[in-house]
Design a protein around this motif. Structure first.
Motif, PDB file in Angstrom:
ATOM      1  N   GLU A 223       0.838  -1.210   0.000  1.00 56.85           N
ATOM      2  CA  GLU A 223       0.000   0.000   0.000  1.00 56.85           C
ATOM      3  C   GLU A 223       0.876   1.264   0.000  1.00 56.85           C
ATOM      4  OE1 GLU A 223      -3.444   0.833   0.138  1.00 56.85           O
ATOM      5  OE2 GLU A 223      -3.726  -1.204  -0.575  1.00 56.85           O
ATOM      6  N   ILE A 224       1.909   1.256   0.797  1.00 59.76           N
ATOM      7  CA  ILE A 224       2.819   2.405   0.872  1.00 59.76           C
ATOM      8  C   ILE A 224       3.618   2.517  -0.417  1.00 59.76           C
ATOM      9  CG2 ILE A 224       4.831   3.359   2.091  1.00 59.76           C
ATOM     10  CD1 ILE A 224       3.692   1.928   4.633  1.00 59.76           C
ATOM     11  N   LEU A 225       4.164   1.403  -0.868  1.00 64.58           N
ATOM     12  CA  LEU A 225       5.000   1.422  -2.074  1.00 64.58           C
ATOM     13  C   LEU A 225       4.209   1.828  -3.312  1.00 64.58           C
ATOM     14  CD1 LEU A 225       7.138  -1.776  -1.390  1.00 64.58           C
ATOM     15  CD2 LEU A 225       7.803   0.624  -1.040  1.00 64.58           C
ATOM     16  N   LEU A 226       2.983   1.334  -3.458  1.00 69.14           N
ATOM     17  CA  LEU A 226       2.153   1.721  -4.603  1.00 69.14           C
ATOM     18  C   LEU A 226       1.819   3.209  -4.559  1.00 69.14           C
ATOM     19  CD1 LEU A 226      -0.314  -1.299  -4.847  1.00 69.14           C
ATOM     20  CD2 LEU A 226       1.307  -0.564  -6.621  1.00 69.14           C
ATOM     21  N   ALA A 227       1.504   3.723  -3.386  1.00 66.93           N
ATOM     22  CA  ALA A 227       1.173   5.146  -3.264  1.00 66.93           C
ATOM     23  C   ALA A 227       2.364   6.023  -3.636  1.00 66.93           C
ATOM     24  CB  ALA A 227       0.700   5.457  -1.851  1.00 66.93           C
ATOM     25  N   ILE A 228       3.554   5.639  -3.210  1.00 65.14           N
ATOM     26  CA  ILE A 228       4.758   6.391  -3.571  1.00 65.14           C
ATOM     27  C   ILE A 228       5.012   6.262  -5.071  1.00 65.14           C
ATOM     28  CG2 ILE A 228       7.278   6.485  -3.315  1.00 65.14           C
ATOM     29  CD1 ILE A 228       6.835   5.527  -0.375  1.00 65.14           C
ATOM     30  N   SER A 229       4.967   5.050  -5.566  1.00 67.93           N
ATOM     31  CA  SER A 229       5.282   4.787  -6.969  1.00 67.93           C
ATOM     32  C   SER A 229       4.375   5.528  -7.933  1.00 67.93           C
ATOM     33  CB  SER A 229       5.215   3.280  -7.242  1.00 67.93           C
ATOM     34  OG  SER A 229       5.571   3.011  -8.579  1.00 67.93           O
ATOM     35  N   ASN A 230       3.091   5.568  -7.650  1.00 70.43           N
ATOM     36  CA  ASN A 230       2.127   6.073  -8.627  1.00 70.43           C
ATOM     37  C   ASN A 230       1.647   7.495  -8.379  1.00 70.43           C
ATOM     38  OD1 ASN A 230       2.007   3.726 -10.339  1.00 70.43           O
ATOM     39  ND2 ASN A 230       1.099   2.705  -8.583  1.00 70.43           N
ATOM     40  N   HIS A 231       2.259   8.188  -7.445  1.00 74.61           N
ATOM     41  CA  HIS A 231       1.807   9.559  -7.193  1.00 74.61           C
ATOM     42  C   HIS A 231       2.137  10.492  -8.343  1.00 74.61           C
ATOM     43  CE1 HIS A 231       5.920  10.809  -5.988  1.00 74.61           C
ATOM     44  NE2 HIS A 231       5.464  12.035  -6.170  1.00 74.61           N
ATOM     45  N   THR A 232       3.063  10.109  -9.209  1.00 77.69           N
ATOM     46  CA  THR A 232       3.436  10.984 -10.320  1.00 77.69           C
ATOM     47  C   THR A 232       2.618  10.731 -11.576  1.00 77.69           C
ATOM     48  OG1 THR A 232       5.207   9.459 -10.981  1.00 77.69           O
ATOM     49  CG2 THR A 232       5.811  11.290  -9.534  1.00 77.69           C
ATOM     50  N   SER A 233       2.131   9.522 -11.747  1.00 80.92           N
ATOM     51  CA  SER A 233       1.447   9.170 -12.994  1.00 80.92           C
ATOM     52  C   SER A 233      -0.024   8.835 -12.800  1.00 80.92           C
ATOM     53  CB  SER A 233       2.129   7.963 -13.645  1.00 80.92           C
ATOM     54  OG  SER A 233       2.006   6.815 -12.828  1.00 80.92           O
ATOM     55  N   GLY A 234      -0.371   8.395 -11.611  1.00 85.79           N
ATOM     56  CA  GLY A 234      -1.684   7.800 -11.443  1.00 85.79           C
ATOM     57  C   GLY A 234      -1.723   6.483 -12.200  1.00 85.79           C
ATOM     58  N   ARG A 235      -2.825   5.778 -12.082  1.00 86.04           N
ATOM     59  CA  ARG A 235      -3.043   4.557 -12.850  1.00 86.04           C
ATOM     60  C   ARG A 235      -4.507   4.189 -12.702  1.00 86.04           C
ATOM     61  NH1 ARG A 235      -2.847  -0.741 -10.033  1.00 86.04           N
ATOM     62  NH2 ARG A 235      -2.795  -0.307  -7.815  1.00 86.04           N
ATOM     63  N   ASP A 236      -4.962   3.267 -13.528  1.00 91.91           N
ATOM     64  CA  ASP A 236      -6.330   2.811 -13.350  1.00 91.91           C
ATOM     65  C   ASP A 236      -6.394   1.908 -12.121  1.00 91.91           C
ATOM     66  OD1 ASP A 236      -5.116   0.460 -14.226  1.00 91.91           O
ATOM     67  OD2 ASP A 236      -6.261   0.324 -16.072  1.00 91.91           O
ATOM     68  N   HIS A 237      -7.555   1.774 -11.549  1.00 91.11           N
ATOM     69  CA  HIS A 237      -7.780   0.907 -10.386  1.00 91.11           C
ATOM     70  C   HIS A 237      -6.834   1.184  -9.208  1.00 91.11           C
ATOM     71  CE1 HIS A 237      -9.559  -1.363 -13.760  1.00 91.11           C
ATOM     72  NE2 HIS A 237     -10.437  -1.766 -12.870  1.00 91.11           N
ATOM     73  N   MET A 238      -6.576   2.436  -8.913  1.00 95.13           N
ATOM     74  CA  MET A 238      -5.719   2.737  -7.767  1.00 95.13           C
ATOM     75  C   MET A 238      -6.394   2.292  -6.470  1.00 95.13           C
ATOM     76  SD  MET A 238      -3.758   6.369  -8.330  1.00 95.13           S
ATOM     77  CE  MET A 238      -5.055   7.373  -9.023  1.00 95.13           C
ATOM     78  N   THR A 239      -5.571   1.900  -5.503  1.00 91.91           N
ATOM     79  CA  THR A 239      -6.094   1.596  -4.172  1.00 91.91           C
ATOM     80  C   THR A 239      -6.530   2.910  -3.521  1.00 91.91           C
ATOM     81  OG1 THR A 239      -3.991   1.897  -3.011  1.00 91.91           O
ATOM     82  CG2 THR A 239      -4.437  -0.313  -3.939  1.00 91.91           C
ATOM     83  N   LEU A 240      -7.282   2.801  -2.456  1.00 91.16           N
ATOM     84  CA  LEU A 240      -7.726   3.994  -1.739  1.00 91.16           C
ATOM     85  C   LEU A 240      -6.532   4.838  -1.296  1.00 91.16           C
ATOM     86  CD1 LEU A 240      -9.862   5.744  -0.368  1.00 91.16           C
ATOM     87  CD2 LEU A 240      -9.790   4.147   1.582  1.00 91.16           C
ATOM     88  N   ASN A 241      -5.514   4.205  -0.737  1.00 85.58           N
ATOM     89  CA  ASN A 241      -4.356   4.961  -0.251  1.00 85.58           C
ATOM     90  C   ASN A 241      -3.565   5.593  -1.393  1.00 85.58           C
ATOM     91  OD1 ASN A 241      -5.038   4.438   2.403  1.00 85.58           O
ATOM     92  ND2 ASN A 241      -3.801   2.595   2.499  1.00 85.58           N
ATOM     93  N   GLU A 242      -3.501   4.931  -2.542  1.00 94.38           N
ATOM     94  CA  GLU A 242      -2.859   5.551  -3.711  1.00 94.38           C
ATOM     95  C   GLU A 242      -3.600   6.825  -4.102  1.00 94.38           C
ATOM     96  OE1 GLU A 242      -1.256   2.796  -7.092  1.00 94.38           O
ATOM     97  OE2 GLU A 242      -2.893   1.721  -6.080  1.00 94.38           O
ATOM     98  N   LYS A 243      -4.917   6.743  -4.167  1.00 95.54           N
ATOM     99  CA  LYS A 243      -5.713   7.920  -4.539  1.00 95.54           C
ATOM    100  C   LYS A 243      -5.507   9.045  -3.533  1.00 95.54           C
ATOM    101  CE  LYS A 243      -9.554   5.422  -5.052  1.00 95.54           C
ATOM    102  NZ  LYS A 243     -10.962   5.045  -5.379  1.00 95.54           N
ATOM    103  N   ILE A 244      -5.445   8.692  -2.263  1.00 97.05           N
ATOM    104  CA  ILE A 244      -5.259   9.710  -1.231  1.00 97.05           C
ATOM    105  C   ILE A 244      -3.937  10.450  -1.424  1.00 97.05           C
ATOM    106  CG2 ILE A 244      -4.789   9.988   1.257  1.00 97.05           C
ATOM    107  CD1 ILE A 244      -7.107   7.945   1.711  1.00 97.05           C
ATOM    108  N   ILE A 245      -2.858   9.745  -1.677  1.00 95.10           N
ATOM    109  CA  ILE A 245      -1.560  10.401  -1.876  1.00 95.10           C
ATOM    110  C   ILE A 245      -1.559  11.214  -3.169  1.00 95.10           C
ATOM    111  CG2 ILE A 245       0.930  10.028  -2.215  1.00 95.10           C
ATOM    112  CD1 ILE A 245      -0.160   9.637   0.701  1.00 95.10           C
ATOM    113  N   TYR A 246      -2.116  10.655  -4.220  1.00 95.86           N
ATOM    114  CA  TYR A 246      -2.215  11.351  -5.513  1.00 95.86           C
ATOM    115  C   TYR A 246      -2.938  12.689  -5.341  1.00 95.86           C
ATOM    116  CZ  TYR A 246      -3.161  11.603 -10.616  1.00 95.86           C
ATOM    117  OH  TYR A 246      -3.230  11.966 -11.940  1.00 95.86           O
ATOM    118  N   VAL A 247      -4.040  12.675  -4.623  1.00 94.04           N
ATOM    119  CA  VAL A 247      -4.824  13.889  -4.409  1.00 94.04           C
ATOM    120  C   VAL A 247      -4.135  14.814  -3.400  1.00 94.04           C
ATOM    121  CG1 VAL A 247      -7.035  14.778  -3.529  1.00 94.04           C
ATOM    122  CG2 VAL A 247      -6.995  12.796  -5.092  1.00 94.04           C
ATOM    123  N   ALA A 248      -3.630  14.268  -2.305  1.00 91.06           N
ATOM    124  CA  ALA A 248      -2.981  15.093  -1.278  1.00 91.06           C
ATOM    125  C   ALA A 248      -1.792  15.865  -1.847  1.00 91.06           C
ATOM    126  CB  ALA A 248      -2.536  14.220  -0.103  1.00 91.06           C
TER     127      ALA A 248
END
Length: 189
Positions: free
Chosen positions: A101-126
């Motif tokens: 969950e942590i690694l995906l949020a860090i990894s995808n905060h620059t690009s986003g992706r389809d089907h992001m986890t809740l925590n990925e979306k939170i970091i992307y938006v934050a």
């Protein structure tokens, strides 16, 4: 890794302004995690660490992409996109973070992706709406998040704004970002 350790390693690596941004992203992520039932600890940690590799050498980033067999399309991009996936690898290898969950949020905060986890979306938006951000549409995104409480719509609007900016700047768009836009366009209702 505990929060104090994360703050320490980021404080020593990043310029003061970027460190302060990372702290604000973490604080915003905790607030969003509370609103949307995300994992506060994972979001706070990912928020602190998300820009860890922002100022690393591009050649080093390319070596990590090749060594780790990441998407080869990443080799056509610069630090703005690469620092997320590379930071996730460094957090895993250098600091022993194994939580996906942590690694995906860090990894995808620059690009986003389809089907992001809740925590990925939170970091992307934050990362986009932290209090010191002042880009053109940030107040509209903040309203979507804080008043309308619509995280998927915020992801869509952020991705759309990012793609518009890249097109206006005549920059190449990473395919995963386009996939993110298309996916969140379908689920934003």
């Amino acid at each position: 890794m505990d929060i104090e350790k994360a703050l320490e390693i980021v404080r020593h690596k990043l310029p003061k302004k970027r460190f302060e941004h990372s702290v604000r992203v973490a604080e915003t992520a905790v607030k969003l995690a509370e609103m949307f039932n995300g994992d506060k600890y994972n979001c706070e940690l990912a928020g602190i660490l998300h820009d860890y590799c922002k100022y690393d050498e591009l050649s080093e980033m390319y070596q990590i992409v090749i060594r780790e067999k990441l998407d080869p399309a990443l080799l056509g991009f610069n630090k703005e996109l690469l620092h997320g996936p590379v930071a996730a690898i460094k957090m895993r290898d250098d600091y022993g973070i194994k939580n996906d969950e942590i690694l995906l949020a860090i990894s995808n905060h620059t690009s986003g992706r389809d089907h992001m986890t809740l925590n990925e979306k939170i970091i992307y938006v934050a990362d986009y709406i932290e209090p010191e951000r002042d880009q053109k549409n940030v107040d509209d995104i903040r309203k979507i998040v804080y008043e309308d409480k619509h995280l998927d719509l915020a992801v869509y609007e952020i991705t759309k704004a990012t793609i518009k900016h890249l097109l206006k700047s005549d920059k190449t768009i990473y395919p995963r970002t386009i996939e993110c836009l298309n996916y969140y366009n379908m689920v934003k209702e």
